[in-house]
Design an enzyme around this catalytic site. Structure first.
Site, PDB file in Angstrom:
ATOM      1  N   GLU A 265      58.674  63.793  -3.050  1.00  0.00           N
ATOM      2  CA  GLU A 265      59.264  63.553  -1.645  1.00  0.00           C
ATOM      3  C   GLU A 265      59.488  62.112  -1.670  1.00  0.00           C
ATOM      4  O   GLU A 265      58.268  61.482  -1.460  1.00  0.00           O
ATOM      5  CB  GLU A 265      58.372  64.094  -0.646  1.00  0.00           C
ATOM      6  CG  GLU A 265      59.002  64.389   0.703  1.00  0.00           C
ATOM      7  CD  GLU A 265      58.374  64.176   1.885  1.00  0.00           C
ATOM      8  OE1 GLU A 265      58.730  64.623   2.949  1.00  0.00           O
ATOM      9  OE2 GLU A 265      57.211  63.688   1.930  1.00  0.00           O
ATOM     10  N   HIS A 337      59.750  72.070   6.544  1.00  0.00           N
ATOM     11  CA  HIS A 337      58.899  71.900   7.804  1.00  0.00           C
ATOM     12  C   HIS A 337      58.996  70.633   8.658  1.00  0.00           C
ATOM     13  O   HIS A 337      58.212  70.536   9.609  1.00  0.00           O
ATOM     14  CB  HIS A 337      57.349  72.340   7.198  1.00  0.00           C
ATOM     15  CG  HIS A 337      56.816  71.223   6.489  1.00  0.00           C
ATOM     16  ND1 HIS A 337      57.537  70.840   5.362  1.00  0.00           N
ATOM     17  CD2 HIS A 337      56.065  70.167   6.741  1.00  0.00           C
ATOM     18  CE1 HIS A 337      57.078  69.747   4.581  1.00  0.00           C
ATOM     19  NE2 HIS A 337      56.016  69.363   5.431  1.00  0.00           N
TER      20      HIS A 337
END
Ligand code: ISL
Ligand code: CA
Length: 565
Positions: A265, A337
């Site tokens: 990420e 999320h």
């Protein structure tokens, strides 16, 4: 698996499903999702056809940032279950042909991690250097002006020794000092322990922040932000990042049997960086999550929201497709999320368009070149949440932003409006399983209120309806497994300047696919495509709003088609 894929590139044909365990399925009535709940829903995931499960953090944690603040990397938070539950999940997932990828959060730990407890205890503790400690500056203030991702300064003064520690996220998430080789070895050894246990890889949280410019230079002042500055140039893709990732690869992954997955990420990563990170010959990571396309509706700051221009979206995603065409590999996502719900953001959650536009988004994304990620509930077309007041928000980022913005004089109503559009809480309401109380998520009181539209939007209804968003996602996932051009074809964007048409081709071994998608509620003629008549005799592989009059007929509201010739 086709011959075109070497064993270590298996993920080109795979689809990943992300679970946010706290909001997925509660099994014991305490109102919080847990591992047993995940195990109980594996048949649902198998029916959807996904290949890999990525679990957001389940480790021991004070839950200041819902588990992204870890106090023991080698145990499970009792809220979620036990190590034995993980073992069972691995076994049950593998039995269904599903691989399990865990979240790896090693830019920072919790302040309650024993490493930090030791580190803060004295300036000469052996673990002092495991974190970033600095004396106050000459005015007795924070060592530099960097702004935290969760508002305020990145520095927290610690009374014990009168020094500050660095936290890019909350004050309960102190940054580890990756310059220290002991830190790196401790992390690698923990990763080996998990792989030995049988997991299939890691999603690496903010992994491009682990190498910082060690002098920690001042950031560029952010206008109107009470003296804080943007530190990102000094810690995103820092000087030793490639060295660290290569060392990790050699120390953790090299020589392991099996098909593992690593995804980094990486906020602020560019195409040029990503080529380096994902070039298989460099042995860093298989793919990265980049943030360009989810920043297009932001102004100067994440919280200044503006309308998305489809041309910008196509330009951005198209550039990533071109940039990683020869070397490296893309991750594909609309949702996770940390993002508002895709159908409310890139599609339309108006009742008459929600189902079609959710299917359109799935179609467009999954037929790009790269590995697609589905975030829980996306396959149902779950929407943003009608948050009423500031008390309805739970996420630390949203709560801090509201407090600080209102304190510094912003109008509370406009702050709330920004939160409704951009809050991570939109993605974190419980999964909507059925129309029973609390959407079947829990028999107790849910930790976070279920979106009231669960009576209509839920998995039970979707699975029973062959025309649902769920079955459309199932079909588009199947297409990646059965049509080699989806996984392996080249990518060519068409009509780049058109404001509502998203169109591209994929070519592979004599087969050509055309995707056309109407990002609007108005009818759209395909005549804007130069050679559309050449597709007249092609096969419709997938549509989303019922049979069209012909494969090249005008697109109806939010219609998407995949054609093959
Ligand atoms: O959502 C964001 C704030 O606007 C992002 O900047 C986000 O914080 C960033 O993508 C990093 O996310 C990851 O690390 C955070 C954690 O809060 C997120 O949930 C996680 O995905 C810190 O661990
Ligand atoms: Ca529970």
């Amino acid at each position: 698996m086709t011959d075109a894929v070497t064993n270590d590139q298996w993920f080109r044909e795979a689809v990943v499903y992300q679970i946010y365990p706290r909001s997925f399925q509660d099994s014991n009535g305490d109102g919080i999702g847990d591992l047993r709940g995940v195990i109980d829903r594996l048949d649902y995931l198998q029916a959807l056809g996904i290949d890999v499960l990525w679990l957001s953090p389940i480790y021991t944690s004070p839950q200041d940032d819902n588990g992204y603040d870890i106090s023991d990397y080698q145990d499970i938070d009792p809220t979620f279950g036990t190590l034995a539950d993980v073992d069972e999940l691995i076994e049950q997932a593998h039995a269904r042909g599903i691989r399990l990828v865990m979240d790896l959060v090693v830019n920072h730990t919790s302040d309650e991690h024993p490493w930090f407890v030791e580190s803060r205890s004295s300036t000469d503790n052996p673990k002092r250097d495991w974190y970033w400690w600095r004396s106050p500056d000459e005015h007795g203030e924070a060592p530099n002006n960097w702004e935290s991702f969760f508002s305020g300064s990145v520095w927290e003064l610690d009374e014990t020794t009168g020094e500050y520690y660095l936290h890019l996220f909350s004050r309960k998430q102190p940054d580890l000092n990756w310059e220290n080789p002991e830190v790196r070895e401790a992390v690698y050894s923990m990763m080996r322990w998990w792989l030995d246990r049988g997991i299939d890889g890691f999603r690496m949280d903010v992994i491009n922040m682990i190498s910082k410019i060690t002098s920690l230079p001042e950031g560029t002042p952010i206008p109107g932000n009470s003296g804080l500055g943007d530190g990102t140039p000094h810690f995103l893709n820092g000087p030793r990042i490639h060295e660290f990732l290569q060392e990790m690869h050699a120390s953790v992954f090299e020589g392991r049997a099996g098909q593992l997955l690593t995804v980094g990420e990486m906020p602020g990563v560019t195409v040029e960086d990503a080529i380096l990170y994902t070039d298989p010959a460099r042995h860093e990571v298989d793919m990265v999550f980049q943030f360009e396309h989810v920043g297009l509706d932001h102004g100067d700051h994440k919280w200044d929201r503006r309308a998305l221009d489809l041309r910008e979206l196509k330009k951005s995603l198209g550039r990533w497709q071109d940039g990683l065409a020869e070397v490296g590999w893309n991750s594909l996502y609309w949702n996770n999320h940390d993002q508002p719900r895709a159908v409310s953001r890139f599609g339309s959650d108006a009742p008459e368009h929600r189902v079609a536009s959710a299917k359109l988004l799935g179609t467009v994304l999954h037929v790009h070149r790269g590995t697609p990620y589905v975030y829980q509930g996306e396959e149902l077309g779950m929407t943003n949440v009608p948050f009423a007041t500031s008390d309805d928000f739970s996420d630390i980022e949203s709560v801090n932003y509201y407090r600080m913005a209102v304190e510094s004089g912003s109008d509370a109503e406009s702050v709330l409006a920004n939160l409704r559009l951009g809050s991570r809480d939109n993605a974190r309401t419980p999964m909507q399983w059925d129309s029973s109380e609390h959407g079947g998520f829990t028999t107790g009181t849910p930790w976070f209120r279920v979106n009231p539209n669960y009576t209509e939007i839920n998995a039970e209804a979707a699975v029973a309806d062959d025309d649902s968003v769920f079955h459309h996602y199932r079909r588009v996932i199947e297409l990646r497994h059965t049509e080699p051009a989806v996984a392996h074809g080249d990518f060519h964007m068409l009509a780049a300047d058109h404001p509502t048409l998203y169109a591209f081709t994929r070519r592979h071994e004599g087969v050509e696919l055309l995707v056309v998608a109407n990002f609007s509620g108005d009818e759209l003629s395909l005549d804007v495509l130069d050679d559309v008549e050449q597709w007249a005799g092609s096969t419709l592989l997938l549509g989303n709003v019922g049979a069209p009059a012909s494969v090249t007929a005008p697109l109806r509201a939010w219609e998407a088609r995949v054609l093959r010739r």
